[in-house]
Scaffold this motif. Structure first.
Motif, PDB file in Angstrom:
ATOM      1  N   TYR A  17       0.833  -1.208   0.000  1.00  0.00           N
ATOM      2  CA  TYR A  17       0.000   0.000   0.000  1.00  0.00           C
ATOM      3  C   TYR A  17       0.869   1.260   0.000  1.00  0.00           C
ATOM      4  N   MET A  18       1.962   1.209   0.724  1.00  0.00           N
ATOM      5  CA  MET A  18       2.828   2.381   0.777  1.00  0.00           C
ATOM      6  C   MET A  18       3.474   2.649  -0.581  1.00  0.00           C
ATOM      7  N   GLN A  19       3.764   1.587  -1.335  1.00  0.00           N
ATOM      8  CA  GLN A  19       4.280   1.781  -2.686  1.00  0.00           C
ATOM      9  C   GLN A  19       3.226   2.429  -3.591  1.00  0.00           C
ATOM     10  N   ALA A  20       1.962   2.080  -3.353  1.00  0.00           N
ATOM     11  CA  ALA A  20       0.883   2.612  -4.187  1.00  0.00           C
ATOM     12  C   ALA A  20       0.433   4.004  -3.747  1.00  0.00           C
ATOM     13  N   ARG A  21       0.824   4.418  -2.536  1.00  0.00           N
ATOM     14  CA  ARG A  21       0.306   5.674  -1.992  1.00  0.00           C
ATOM     15  C   ARG A  21       0.545   6.884  -2.893  1.00  0.00           C
ATOM     16  N   PRO A  22       1.751   7.134  -3.407  1.00  0.00           N
ATOM     17  CA  PRO A  22       1.930   8.338  -4.236  1.00  0.00           C
ATOM     18  C   PRO A  22       1.003   8.372  -5.452  1.00  0.00           C
ATOM     19  N   LEU A  23       0.774   7.208  -6.055  1.00  0.00           N
ATOM     20  CA  LEU A  23      -0.101   7.172  -7.228  1.00  0.00           C
ATOM     21  C   LEU A  23      -1.555   7.386  -6.825  1.00  0.00           C
ATOM     22  N   ALA A  24      -1.948   6.894  -5.663  1.00  0.00           N
ATOM     23  CA  ALA A  24      -3.313   7.138  -5.191  1.00  0.00           C
ATOM     24  C   ALA A  24      -3.525   8.621  -4.894  1.00  0.00           C
ATOM     25  N   ILE A  25      -2.523   9.258  -4.319  1.00  0.00           N
ATOM     26  CA  ILE A  25      -2.616  10.708  -4.076  1.00  0.00           C
ATOM     27  C   ILE A  25      -2.712  11.461  -5.400  1.00  0.00           C
ATOM     28  N   ALA A  26      -1.899  11.054  -6.378  1.00  0.00           N
ATOM     29  CA  ALA A  26      -1.953  11.697  -7.695  1.00  0.00           C
ATOM     30  C   ALA A  26      -3.329  11.528  -8.331  1.00  0.00           C
ATOM     31  N   ALA A  27      -3.952  10.363  -8.160  1.00  0.00           N
ATOM     32  CA  ALA A  27      -5.297  10.148  -8.690  1.00  0.00           C
ATOM     33  C   ALA A  27      -6.284  11.120  -8.055  1.00  0.00           C
ATOM     34  N   GLY A  28      -6.177  11.295  -6.740  1.00  0.00           N
ATOM     35  CA  GLY A  28      -7.067  12.236  -6.072  1.00  0.00           C
ATOM     36  C   GLY A  28      -6.844  13.668  -6.534  1.00  0.00           C
ATOM     37  N   LEU A  29      -5.581  14.044  -6.731  1.00  0.00           N
ATOM     38  CA  LEU A  29      -5.298  15.408  -7.194  1.00  0.00           C
ATOM     39  C   LEU A  29      -5.826  15.640  -8.609  1.00  0.00           C
ATOM     40  N   ALA A  30      -5.763  14.611  -9.463  1.00  0.00           N
ATOM     41  CA  ALA A  30      -6.334  14.750 -10.807  1.00  0.00           C
ATOM     42  C   ALA A  30      -7.836  14.976 -10.728  1.00  0.00           C
ATOM     43  N   LEU A  31      -8.497  14.252  -9.811  1.00  0.00           N
ATOM     44  CA  LEU A  31      -9.940  14.437  -9.647  1.00  0.00           C
ATOM     45  C   LEU A  31     -10.274  15.772  -9.003  1.00  0.00           C
ATOM     46  N   LEU A  32      -9.327  16.336  -8.301  1.00  0.00           N
ATOM     47  CA  LEU A  32      -9.531  17.657  -7.711  1.00  0.00           C
ATOM     48  C   LEU A  32      -9.319  18.758  -8.729  1.00  0.00           C
ATOM     49  N   VAL A  63      -7.543   7.461 -13.819  1.00  0.00           N
ATOM     50  CA  VAL A  63      -7.578   6.017 -14.034  1.00  0.00           C
ATOM     51  C   VAL A  63      -6.171   5.483 -14.291  1.00  0.00           C
ATOM     52  N   GLY A  64      -5.366   6.221 -15.049  1.00  0.00           N
ATOM     53  CA  GLY A  64      -3.984   5.801 -15.266  1.00  0.00           C
ATOM     54  C   GLY A  64      -3.220   5.680 -13.964  1.00  0.00           C
ATOM     55  N   CYS A  65      -3.415   6.639 -13.050  1.00  0.00           N
ATOM     56  CA  CYS A  65      -2.748   6.583 -11.749  1.00  0.00           C
ATOM     57  C   CYS A  65      -3.252   5.400 -10.928  1.00  0.00           C
ATOM     58  N   VAL A  66      -4.566   5.174 -10.952  1.00  0.00           N
ATOM     59  CA  VAL A  66      -5.140   4.056 -10.194  1.00  0.00           C
ATOM     60  C   VAL A  66      -4.590   2.728 -10.701  1.00  0.00           C
ATOM     61  N   GLU A  67      -4.528   2.587 -12.016  1.00  0.00           N
ATOM     62  CA  GLU A  67      -4.038   1.324 -12.579  1.00  0.00           C
ATOM     63  C   GLU A  67      -2.565   1.108 -12.261  1.00  0.00           C
ATOM     64  N   ASP A  68      -1.765   2.162 -12.328  1.00  0.00           N
ATOM     65  CA  ASP A  68      -0.356   2.026 -11.966  1.00  0.00           C
ATOM     66  C   ASP A  68      -0.205   1.716 -10.473  1.00  0.00           C
ATOM     67  N   GLY A  69      -1.052   2.328  -9.657  1.00  0.00           N
ATOM     68  CA  GLY A  69      -1.020   2.013  -8.233  1.00  0.00           C
ATOM     69  C   GLY A  69      -1.435   0.581  -7.962  1.00  0.00           C
ATOM     70  N   TYR A  70      -2.424   0.100  -8.698  1.00  0.00           N
ATOM     71  CA  TYR A  70      -2.886  -1.280  -8.515  1.00  0.00           C
ATOM     72  C   TYR A  70      -1.775  -2.274  -8.863  1.00  0.00           C
ATOM     73  N   GLU A  71      -0.945  -1.929  -9.821  1.00  0.00           N
ATOM     74  CA  GLU A  71       0.168  -2.820 -10.174  1.00  0.00           C
ATOM     75  C   GLU A  71       1.091  -3.059  -8.982  1.00  0.00           C
ATOM     76  N   ARG A  72       1.202  -2.084  -8.081  1.00  0.00           N
ATOM     77  CA  ARG A  72       2.040  -2.271  -6.900  1.00  0.00           C
ATOM     78  C   ARG A  72       1.460  -3.332  -5.963  1.00  0.00           C
ATOM     79  N   LEU A  73       0.159  -3.604  -6.090  1.00  0.00           N
ATOM     80  CA  LEU A  73      -0.503  -4.578  -5.214  1.00  0.00           C
ATOM     81  C   LEU A  73      -0.551  -5.973  -5.820  1.00  0.00           C
ATOM     82  N   LEU A  74      -0.039  -6.135  -7.033  1.00  0.00           N
ATOM     83  CA  LEU A  74      -0.176  -7.417  -7.732  1.00  0.00           C
ATOM     84  C   LEU A  74       0.490  -8.601  -7.026  1.00  0.00           C
ATOM     85  N   PRO A  75       1.581  -8.419  -6.264  1.00  0.00           N
ATOM     86  CA  PRO A  75       2.085  -9.583  -5.526  1.00  0.00           C
ATOM     87  C   PRO A  75       1.026 -10.211  -4.620  1.00  0.00           C
TER      88      PRO A  75
END
Length: 552
Positions: A385-400, A430-442
């Motif tokens: 989750y910590m690896q995905a955090r920056p991309l999740a924040i970026a997704a929120g900023l895009a929506l903002l 969506v691009g940020c979310v998908e890249d963040g999701y890749e960090r959770l693939l393990p």
């Protein structure tokens, strides 16, 4: 309808398309996730490998929950391009893309280019639709063919269409309905029959019944849809009862699949994830379609689209089995309703609807920044989750940022740049979310486990899955596994093919000791039972979800 402003709009539109293509291509290559992506990709891989195009099999076991159209398409892609993730996602991706183009074409034919472009922007900026366009499920294929059924019908019913054109569109609708039947079953008939019937009753006009080309249409539908159902029933006598009774009526009327959710489950998925930039405008868009004072030619089609979306919402809300992807077929026709509102409504009204949606971006950014770490159940997941955090924040900023920027353009009477910027923000998100999701693939995929197995894998090596089934492991191993003490979706197949599994986990002790190499995947608590029982094994991979062992 307002015309498009050429230069700035074209540049923004080109940027939107480029980013969307980049996001789509990037998403095609990620590892397959559990459960749906692994399941449907593996069925297709086995079909391509065995050449049996009649009886679908999952992990070598007969699997009759769904019809075969997507399996056929993906198996063909595997044979053409090799067994890999992009080939596994190709059919879903093409279905999603073609649906966007189809909705745009229908809007253009109904009321001109502005409605067509706006419809593509609305559907193309649906967060849930964009995400599902890169996920291997059967619902995007169903969405394409049910949308084609809808679009062909409304294009056939246009007042200006010629008799020859009407007949052609009606036959296309029958063809699409047959392909939808081969995609997911009887809903292909239920949706159009219920929606078109309701629309005719509300309009007190049954004339469309006489124009549906029943003779050639039913013949065409039967010729396309029936052969596989006849063939699979002939080869597998257990198929008709399981598919039509268990998978349709029992799934809908009972909780046999243990996917119970509250009645309102699909409402936020439809309104927020389905139409996020314009979710606050949805009630006004429906009112505009139904209270059209000018009664323009496209109004009956938009009213039919509203009934289509509401029926699917009501239908699956009443079902005993609920999954988020069920709602996908409701989105494309309703995109036309929202699109007409966006091109007709005063731009400052649209700006007022858009600004509050920035709060969603704030909520996502705040959650990602402060709460994502605490939502993890273990240290391993917390690290992912910590690896995905920056991309999740970026997704929120895009929506903002995007709704605010789009609202500023709309307030300055720049309708099309405003609409495109709103869509652009969702695509970036969506691009940020998908890249963040890749960090959770393990955690979400068996790819890493399969790579740990491969060095020990010989032609005769036995691979067991004990009291669990990782859907992606057989795909990445390129071979089936032996299931131990696990039923769920395999229960019908086990009954049809006794001896295809090990019924209870203590029976594995004797099978494990047989000559030859052996490996097993199991949950940590099962590993402890095996260790306490003295089973000889060596741990070669361990995480909080599964342990991989081999016979020393």
């Amino acid at each position: 309808m307002p015309e498009l402003r050429p230069l700035a709009t074209r540049l923004l539109l080109a940027l939107l398309v480029l980013i969307a293509v980049f996001v789509a291509i990037d998403n095609m290559e990620r590892a397959l996730a559990n459960p749906d992506e692994g399941r449907y990709s593996e069925i297709s891989r086995e079909m391509a490998q065995t050449g049996d195009w009649v009886t679908p099999r999952l992990n070598g076991i007969k699997y009759f929950e769904k019809p075969p159209l997507q399996y056929w398409a993906t198996a063909a892609a595997f044979r053409a391009f090799g067994v890999n993730e992009p080939a596994a996602r190709l059919y879903t991706f093409l279905c999603g893309l073609l649906t966007v183009l189809l909705v745009g074409y229908t809007g253009w034919r109904l009321a001109g280019p502005p409605l067509g472009l706006a419809a593509m922007l609305v559907l193309g900026s649906s967060p849930y639709y964009l995400i599902m366009g890169g996920v291997v499920t059967l619902d995007m294929g169903l969405t394409l063919w049910t949308t084609l059924t809808f679009c062909a019908f409304v294009l056939a019913e246009r007042p200006q269409v010629t008799p020859r054109g009407r007949r052609a569109w009606m036959l296309i609708a029958w063809t699409a309905m047959a392909l939808a039947m081969l995609s997911k079953g009887l809903v292909a008939i239920v949706f159009p029959a219920a929606v078109i019937g309701t629309h005719m009753l509300l309009r007190r006009d049954l004339g469309a019944l006489r124009r549906m080309e029943w003779g050639f249409g039913l013949l065409l539908f039967t010729a396309i849809a029936a052969p596989w159902f006849v063939a699979v029933s002939y080869v597998n006598p257990q198929f008709p009862e399981f598919f039509f009774i268990h998978e349709h009526f029992a799934r809908f009327l009972t909780h046999v699949h243990r996917r119970t959710e509250p009645w309102w489950y699909f409402l936020p998925i439809f309104a927020i994830l389905g139409f996020l930039p314009w979710m606050l405008a949805l009630p006004a868009a429906v009112r505009a379609a139904w209270r059209d004072p000018r009664r323009r030619p496209e109004t009956p089609a938009l009213q039919l689209a509203t009934i289509w979306a509401l029926f699917i919402l009501a239908f699956f809300s009443a079902s005993g089995s609920k999954l988020p992807s069920y709602i996908l077929p409701a989105l494309p026709p309703f995109a036309l309703v929202v699109a007409r509102y966006l091109v007709d409504t005063p731009v400052r009204t649209l700006a007022r609807y858009l600004v509050p949606t920035a709060a969603v971006g704030i909520a996502v950014a705040v959650w990602a920044g402060w709460f994502i770490e605490g939502s993890a159940r273990d240290a391993w997941t917390q690290g992912l989750y910590m690896q995905a955090r920056p991309l999740a924040i970026a997704a929120g900023l895009a929506l903002l940022a995007a709704p605010i920027a789009a609202a500023m353009l709309l307030w300055r009477e720049r309708r099309w740049p405003g609409l495109i910027v709103a869509a652009l923000g969702v695509v970036v998100m969506v691009g940020c979310v998908e890249d963040g999701y890749e960090r959770l693939l393990p955690r979400q995929s068996g790819y890493d486990v399969a790579q740990k197995i491969k060095p020990y894998l010989g032609p005769g090596t036995r691979v067991y899955q004990v009291k669990m089934y990782d859907q992606t492991v057989p795909f990445y191993l390129g071979r089936t596994t032996k299931i131990v003490d696990y039923g769920d979706e395999f229960e019908m197949g086990f009954l049809a093919e006794p001896g295809s599994h090990i019924e209870r986990w203590p029976q594995l002790f004797a099978d494990w000791e047989r000559p030859g190499e052996a490996l097993a995947i199991m949950q940590p608590e099962i590993y402890e039972k095996f260790r306490a029982g003295g089973l000889p094994m060596q741990v070669i991979h361990e995480d909080p979800r599964r342990i991989l062992v081999r016979k020393p």
